[in-house]
Design a protein around this motif. Sequence first.
Motif, short mmCIF file in Angstrom:
data_model
loop_
_atom_site.label_atom_id
_atom_site.label_comp_id
_atom_site.label_asym_id
_atom_site.label_seq_id
_atom_site.Cartn_x
_atom_site.Cartn_y
_atom_site.Cartn_z
N GLN A 97 0.14 -9.36 1.83
CA GLN A 97 1.23 -9.88 2.46
C GLN A 97 2.54 -9.26 1.83
OE1 GLN A 97 1.55 -11.89 5.25
NE2 GLN A 97 -0.47 -11.88 5.40
N SER A 98 3.58 -9.17 2.47
CA SER A 98 4.84 -8.31 1.78
C SER A 98 5.08 -9.09 0.40
CB SER A 98 5.94 -8.39 2.95
OG SER A 98 7.10 -7.72 2.24
N SER A 99 5.12 -10.43 0.37
CA SER A 99 5.50 -10.97 -0.79
C SER A 99 4.67 -10.90 -2.04
CB SER A 99 5.67 -12.55 -0.41
OG SER A 99 4.54 -13.18 -0.05
N GLU A 100 3.29 -10.46 -1.57
CA GLU A 100 2.11 -10.24 -2.55
C GLU A 100 2.14 -8.90 -3.17
OE1 GLU A 100 -1.03 -11.18 -0.19
OE2 GLU A 100 -1.40 -13.19 -0.93
N LEU A 101 2.98 -8.02 -2.60
CA LEU A 101 2.84 -6.59 -3.04
C LEU A 101 3.63 -6.50 -4.27
CD1 LEU A 101 3.51 -4.74 0.14
CD2 LEU A 101 1.55 -4.63 -0.92
N PRO A 102 3.24 -5.78 -5.45
CA PRO A 102 3.44 -5.69 -6.60
C PRO A 102 5.04 -4.91 -6.37
CG PRO A 102 1.68 -4.58 -6.74
CD PRO A 102 1.80 -5.25 -5.14
N VAL A 103 5.81 -5.22 -7.36
CA VAL A 103 7.41 -4.42 -7.20
C VAL A 103 7.22 -3.17 -7.47
CG1 VAL A 103 9.68 -4.36 -8.43
CG2 VAL A 103 8.46 -6.63 -8.26
N TYR A 104 6.26 -2.56 -8.40
CA TYR A 104 6.08 -1.12 -8.22
C TYR A 104 5.74 -0.50 -7.12
CZ TYR A 104 1.34 -1.88 -8.99
OH TYR A 104 -0.23 -1.97 -8.53
N PHE A 105 5.05 -1.20 -6.34
CA PHE A 105 4.52 -0.77 -4.93
C PHE A 105 5.79 -0.71 -3.93
CE2 PHE A 105 2.75 -0.93 -0.74
CZ PHE A 105 1.62 0.04 -0.80
N ARG A 106 6.54 -1.92 -4.14
CA ARG A 106 7.47 -2.07 -2.96
C ARG A 106 8.67 -0.96 -3.27
NH1 ARG A 106 8.41 -8.37 -3.36
NH2 ARG A 106 8.20 -7.81 -5.46
N LEU A 107 8.82 -0.47 -4.43
CA LEU A 107 10.04 0.41 -4.83
C LEU A 107 9.43 1.85 -4.36
CD1 LEU A 107 10.78 -0.92 -8.40
CD2 LEU A 107 12.22 -1.07 -6.13
N ALA A 108 8.25 2.16 -4.40
CA ALA A 108 7.72 3.38 -4.10
C ALA A 108 8.07 3.83 -2.56
CB ALA A 108 6.15 3.67 -4.17
N HIS A 109 8.27 5.19 -2.85
CA HIS A 109 8.54 5.74 -1.22
C HIS A 109 7.16 5.86 -0.32
CE1 HIS A 109 10.17 8.91 1.48
NE2 HIS A 109 8.84 9.39 1.70
N ARG A 110 7.62 5.57 0.90
CA ARG A 110 6.42 5.37 1.91
C ARG A 110 6.88 5.83 2.96
NH1 ARG A 110 6.01 0.30 -0.76
NH2 ARG A 110 7.11 -0.77 1.28
N THR A 111 5.85 6.37 3.48
CA THR A 111 6.09 7.07 4.90
C THR A 111 4.88 6.64 6.23
OG1 THR A 111 4.59 8.85 4.70
CG2 THR A 111 6.86 9.26 3.98
N GLU A 112 5.37 6.64 7.29
CA GLU A 112 4.33 6.13 8.62
C GLU A 112 3.15 6.75 8.31
OE1 GLU A 112 5.18 3.62 10.96
OE2 GLU A 112 7.11 3.31 9.64
N GLU A 113 3.02 8.00 8.08
CA GLU A 113 1.96 8.73 8.13
C GLU A 113 1.66 9.03 6.78
OE1 GLU A 113 -0.45 8.85 10.51
OE2 GLU A 113 0.77 7.49 11.89
N PRO A 114 0.30 9.61 6.41
CA PRO A 114 0.30 10.08 5.10
C PRO A 114 0.82 11.57 4.67
CG PRO A 114 -1.79 9.24 5.64
CD PRO A 114 -0.67 9.15 6.83
N VAL A 115 1.35 11.69 3.78
CA VAL A 115 2.06 13.26 3.76
C VAL A 115 1.61 13.59 2.37
CG1 VAL A 115 4.43 14.26 3.31
CG2 VAL A 115 4.32 12.11 5.00
N PRO A 116 1.31 15.03 2.29
CA PRO A 116 0.79 15.59 1.00
C PRO A 116 1.98 15.62 0.04
CG PRO A 116 0.21 16.94 3.10
CD PRO A 116 1.03 15.95 3.48
N LEU A 117 1.77 15.21 -1.22
CA LEU A 117 2.77 15.49 -2.22
C LEU A 117 3.24 16.46 -2.27
CD1 LEU A 117 0.52 13.95 -5.33
CD2 LEU A 117 2.48 12.79 -4.15
N LEU A 118 2.70 17.67 -2.03
CA LEU A 118 3.51 19.11 -2.01
C LEU A 118 4.64 19.15 -0.82
CD1 LEU A 118 0.81 21.43 -2.65
CD2 LEU A 118 2.66 20.92 -4.20
#
Length: 139
Positions: free
Chosen positions: A19-40
């Motif tokens: 659940q959104s409230s269970e997600l750790p802060v470090y994960f919620r702060l991270a950049h996320r995209t709809e689809e996986p994106v290569p790091l490069l």
Amino acid sequence: TDTEPAKIISLRSNPENLQSSELPVYFRLAHRTEEPVPLLDLPKSFWAVQLIALSNKDVLEKYAKASSLVGLSGARVASNGKLLYVLLLGIYESKELALQAVDNLPNKETFEPAPWIRSLDSLHKAMLSGDYLSRGRSY
């Protein structure tokens, strides 16, 4: 290369199952995209939190699975002419967000050495060097 070094680590637990409230802060702060994106493909102005670097991919994966952290990723890099595998806590849009992520790590005092906040530009260069160094080798 034919393989994708940015996708070498399996998640210990799938963040999408939390659940959104269970997600750790470090994960919620991270950049996320709809689809996986290569790091490069991510902007060089972003920042990464690197937890550890090891010369053995299998040992790194075991370390990641044994941790209580979610959403980890990894990459193959070169450092001082040696091939290494790094475990990443996440990618952040600013250094300030990366610092907040580290500050909110559970049991952060147990990480030895301390997590390294590095520019994505430096990670990109290390990954490209790792690709060059590993030519002709498989994971």
